[in-house]
Enzyme design. Structure first.
Site, mmCIF file in Angstrom:
data_model
loop_
_atom_site.group_PDB
_atom_site.id
_atom_site.type_symbol
_atom_site.label_atom_id
_atom_site.label_comp_id
_atom_site.label_asym_id
_atom_site.label_seq_id
_atom_site.Cartn_x
_atom_site.Cartn_y
_atom_site.Cartn_z
ATOM 1 N N ASP A 43 0.874 -1.225 0.164
ATOM 2 C CA ASP A 43 0.114 0.084 0.083
ATOM 3 C C ASP A 43 0.873 1.395 0.117
ATOM 4 O OD1 ASP A 43 -2.197 -1.223 -0.340
ATOM 5 O OD2 ASP A 43 -2.999 -0.770 2.012
ATOM 6 N N ASP A 46 -10.361 -7.225 11.128
ATOM 7 C CA ASP A 46 -10.433 -9.216 11.438
ATOM 8 C C ASP A 46 -11.544 -9.309 12.309
ATOM 9 O OD1 ASP A 46 -9.042 -7.052 13.190
ATOM 10 O OD2 ASP A 46 -8.342 -8.408 13.987
HETATM 11 O O1 LIG Z 1 -3.981 0.740 4.585
HETATM 12 C C1 LIG Z 1 -3.203 -0.215 5.072
HETATM 13 C C2 LIG Z 1 -2.914 -0.359 6.459
HETATM 14 C C3 LIG Z 1 -2.639 -1.428 7.123
HETATM 15 N N1 LIG Z 1 -2.065 -1.850 6.557
HETATM 16 C C4 LIG Z 1 -1.430 -4.172 6.715
HETATM 17 O O2 LIG Z 1 -2.207 -4.107 7.910
HETATM 18 C C5 LIG Z 1 -1.369 -4.939 8.503
HETATM 19 C C6 LIG Z 1 -1.753 -4.566 10.465
HETATM 20 O O3 LIG Z 1 -1.423 -3.201 9.840
HETATM 21 P P1 LIG Z 1 -0.945 -2.889 11.889
HETATM 22 O O4 LIG Z 1 -0.954 -1.158 11.176
HETATM 23 O O5 LIG Z 1 0.770 -3.247 12.166
HETATM 24 O O6 LIG Z 1 -1.502 -3.347 12.976
HETATM 25 P P2 LIG Z 1 -1.352 -3.802 13.698
HETATM 26 O O7 LIG Z 1 -2.782 -3.752 14.929
HETATM 27 O O8 LIG Z 1 -0.774 -4.204 14.266
HETATM 28 O O9 LIG Z 1 -2.240 -4.493 13.694
HETATM 29 C C7 LIG Z 1 -3.203 -6.215 14.000
HETATM 30 O O10 LIG Z 1 -4.469 -5.381 14.230
HETATM 31 C C8 LIG Z 1 -4.886 -5.355 13.676
HETATM 32 C C9 LIG Z 1 -6.155 -4.399 12.577
HETATM 33 O O11 LIG Z 1 -7.471 -5.007 14.020
HETATM 34 C C10 LIG Z 1 -5.049 -6.842 12.416
HETATM 35 O O12 LIG Z 1 -5.261 -6.775 10.809
HETATM 36 C C11 LIG Z 1 -3.828 -7.209 12.109
HETATM 37 O O13 LIG Z 1 -3.690 -8.332 11.410
HETATM 38 C C12 LIG Z 1 -3.090 -7.269 13.147
HETATM 39 O O14 LIG Z 1 -1.814 -8.087 13.563
HETATM 40 C C13 LIG Z 1 0.400 -4.479 8.157
HETATM 41 O O15 LIG Z 1 0.759 -5.810 7.488
HETATM 42 C C14 LIG Z 1 -0.221 -3.216 7.404
HETATM 43 O O16 LIG Z 1 1.514 -3.652 6.129
HETATM 44 C C15 LIG Z 1 -2.014 -1.977 4.580
HETATM 45 O O17 LIG Z 1 -2.152 -3.284 4.309
HETATM 46 N N2 LIG Z 1 -3.123 -1.805 4.341
#
Ligand SMILES: O=c1ccn([C@@H]2O[C@H](COP(=O)(O)OP(=O)(O)O[C@H]3O[C@H](CO)[C@@H](O)[C@H](O)[C@H]3O)[C@@H](O)[C@H]2O)c(=O)[nH]1
Ligand SMILES: [Mn+2]
Length: 595
Positions: free
Chosen positions: A135, A466
């Site tokens: 992204d 999720d």
């Molecule tokens: O516009 C976006 C925003 C995020 N992501 C991806 O989404 C994932 C999760 O995003 P992150 O900011 O790392 O969120 P976290 O809070 O660390 O992640 C937890 O919480 C998220 C929302 O509940 C879940 O999607 C994830 O799987 C879970 O590990 C990462 O791989 C990002 O690269 C995208 O691809 N596009």
């Protein structure tokens, strides 16, 4: 006449016993009820304060009973991957999705390690295809993946030859285990040294382009598509980095880079939007019946992970039992005694295994194998009318209806029909010829007026996609399964600082309560476990109606100024490599940056 021998179970469901916990829980329950009775009996003798206390304590008791009922019958699943060959002649294909969104907050070396660990799993290479969604539309991420694929061509055979346990190279080379494990033969020592040098070269290449200014980049040839690109305003870019042309004899599965189209005033729906594009593009190219999704900071820690998941997906008597298989999120290099609770010990050990005994674990957003037809919105075959109302895929669909649900790509609709009929493969395809159709389904207007994000695919409307997506799947009648192999299947980065953890927790809490309060219905659910009947209170959720067109096209709100949340690994004592430094990734949460 000899009896036909039925194949052995691929898994066993085992009830976990925590007698001391149960004794405590029952005692607290009795005490709470006694307290409420005492308050009620003496209510008339006291004033308003007494009534207020009664209300608060009733509320607490209610929440406590819900929690108790959730963890009352914990279960775990024991899986037997060594029996897979007796059950299935061929393992089914799996499409792997990795999401990354920002080359600064999620350094490409982190994504590269995750991708390499996925390419190196113990599973037939011709049955895998790995799709990376970027992204950030970053030429650095693309360059890093191209270089990573060159390294992986050496790394994957090395891991398989010596049965390496930890297949994310940064983890393997920073662990003392790597030096003591396996054989100490001269051949191994030589190959080990070669691989270590190769990885250091890879890490240095990636590190050096990451610090270069973008203006210094020579964006020609293969990289020309990235020239004059604005991160939030660009066409779709899809590139086949590696095509597995020779099947099993090839060392690597397909590796495809995807940066979906983004335009101002077109909502991109964060990770959910990226996942839906991955679903469609992979549907055109490999159309595997199972899909694994992994955040870019979660590498594979157990090379048998895919085979464990297959035990649960192929071994259940009814598909309905395993709509998806979730691996718990575990993290590496946590702080001593986990002062910020980032390791989610209670959640993983007690709550998750408790929920696994009811309808199955909730979808955690990463480390999850879904059935493709479940993501396409289908219901289990034997489900009643209530769940059928939740799916657009009921009855014979006319062409027009299919276009309305899945969008205006004939190729995609054909592939979706295959997936929904449970067929594994369409005729073999030439990847480069599919790229045009793939661009169509990756453009930002494709979903306009369709069911994507509402009834089909990952759900929109929340930053915790999720949570919504998992609830929708459960509401349709599917169950899910928790898989907890030893060693842990995936390991990720957890925040190592209090404020970052709190921001993340706040985002989850607000998004989860906001999402769930859209239409919550608390009902009595009854599920039959193998060994006992299990009645419990659980929260059911009904999906929101699809957004109207005008809602879908609302411009995104202006985002607040961002702060850099990247910080180094928690473990300051980690041995570093002798010759050059290799970047060891730290955690970032992008979404926390935005909210
Ligand atoms: O516009 C976006 C925003 C995020 N992501 C991806 O989404 C994932 C999760 O995003 P992150 O900011 O790392 O969120 P976290 O809070 O660390 O992640 C937890 O919480 C998220 C929302 O509940 C879940 O999607 C994830 O799987 C879970 O590990 C990462 O791989 C990002 O690269 C995208 O691809 N596009
Ligand atoms: Mn994250």
């Amino acid at each position: 006449m000899a009896n036909a021998i039925s194949p052995p179970n691929l898994f066993d469901k085992v009830a976990l016993k925590y007698p001391i916990h149960r004794a405590f829980d029952v005692t607290i329950f009795v005490l709470l009820i006694s307290l409420l009775v005492y308050r009620l009996l003496n209510l008339s003798n006291h004033g308003f304060a007494w009534l207020l206390a009664l209300l608060c304590e009733s509320c607490f008791t209610f929440i406590w009973v819900l929690t108790l009922s959730t963890k009352w019958n914990p279960v775990e699943y024991k899986t037997y991957p060594e029996r897979l060959s007796q059950k299935a002649q061929e393992l089914p294909p799996v499409d792997i999705f990795v999401t990354t969104a920002d080359p600064v907050l999620e350094p490409p070396i982190l994504t590269v390690n995750t991708v390499i660990s996925l390419l190196a799993v113990e599973y037939p290479v011709d049955k895998l295809a790995c799709y990376v969604s970027d992204d950030g539309c970053s030429s650095i991420t693309y360059y890093s993946l191209v270089e990573a694929s060159k390294f992986a061509r050496l790394w994957v055979p090395f891991c398989k030859k010596y049965n390496i346990q930890s297949r994310a190279p940064f983890r393997y080379f920073s662990s003392e285990l790597s030096l003591t494990s396996n054989c100490n033969s001269l051949e191994f020592q030589q190959e080990y040294k070669k691989m270590k040098d190769e990885y250091e070269d890879l890490a240095c290449k990636i590190e050096s382009v990451a610090v270069e200014k973008s203006s210094e980049w020579d964006l020609s040839g293969d990289f020309a598509v990235f020239s004059n690109i604005e991160r939030k305003n660009h066409p779709a870019i899809i590139k086949v980095i590696w095509e597995n042309k020779t099947g099993l004899s090839d060392v690597l599965p397909h590796l495809v880079y995807i940066s979906r189209e983004k335009r101002p005033n077109h909502p991109h729906h964060y990770k959910a939007g990226a996942m839906n594009v991955l679903t469609r593009v992979s549907g055109l190219i490999s159309n595997a019946p199972f899909m694994l999704n992994v955040d870019c900071d979660m590498f594979v820690n157990n090379p048998e992970t895919f085979r464990h998941a297959m035990c649960l997906l192929l071994g259940s008597k009814n598909e309905r039992e395993s709509g998806f298989v979730q691996y718990p999120q575990y993290f590496y290099d946590g702080l001593k005694d986990d002062p910020f609770g980032n390791q989610f010990v209670i959640l993983q050990k007690y709550i998750l295994s408790g929920v696994a005994g009811i309808q199955g674990p909730y979808y955690e957003g990463t480390g999850c194998f879904h059935r493709r037809n479940v993501i396409y919105g289908s219901c289990p075959d034997d489900i009643g009318d209530q769940a059928k109302n939740l799916t657009p895929l009921y009855g014979d669909l006319a062409d027009k209806e299919q276009l309305k649900i899945f969008g205006n790509s004939k190729e995609f609709i054909r592939s979706a029909a295959y997936a929904l009929q449970g067929k594994t493969n369409m005729s073999p395809k030439d990847l480069p010829n599919l790229i045009e159709a793939a661009h169509q389904v990756a453009c930002c207007g494709y979903e306009h007026g369709t069911s994507w994000g509402a009834e089909v695919g990952w759900q929109y409307g929340s930053t915790v996609e999720d949570n919504l997506t998992g609830l929708m799947i459960h509401a349709r009648g599917w169950r899910s399964v928790l898989c907890t192999p030893d060693p842990h299947a995936f390991l990720g980065c957890a925040p190592s600082q209090g404020p970052i953890s709190m921001t993340q927790q706040k985002r989850w809490a607000t998004a989860k309560s906001g999402g769930n309060l859209r239409k919550p219905v608390v009902t009595f659910s009854s599920t039959t476990a193998d060994d006992h009947d299990n009645h419990s209170l659980s929260q059911h959720w009904q999906p929101p109606p699809p957004l109207s067109t005008s809602q879908q096209l609302k411009p995104t709100k202006n985002l607040p100024p961002t702060v850099d949340l990247f910080f180094p690994s928690a473990d300051q004592n980690r041995p570093t490599l002798p010759r050059r430094s290799v970047i060891i990734p730290g955690h970032s949460t992008l979404l926390s940056r935005l909210f």
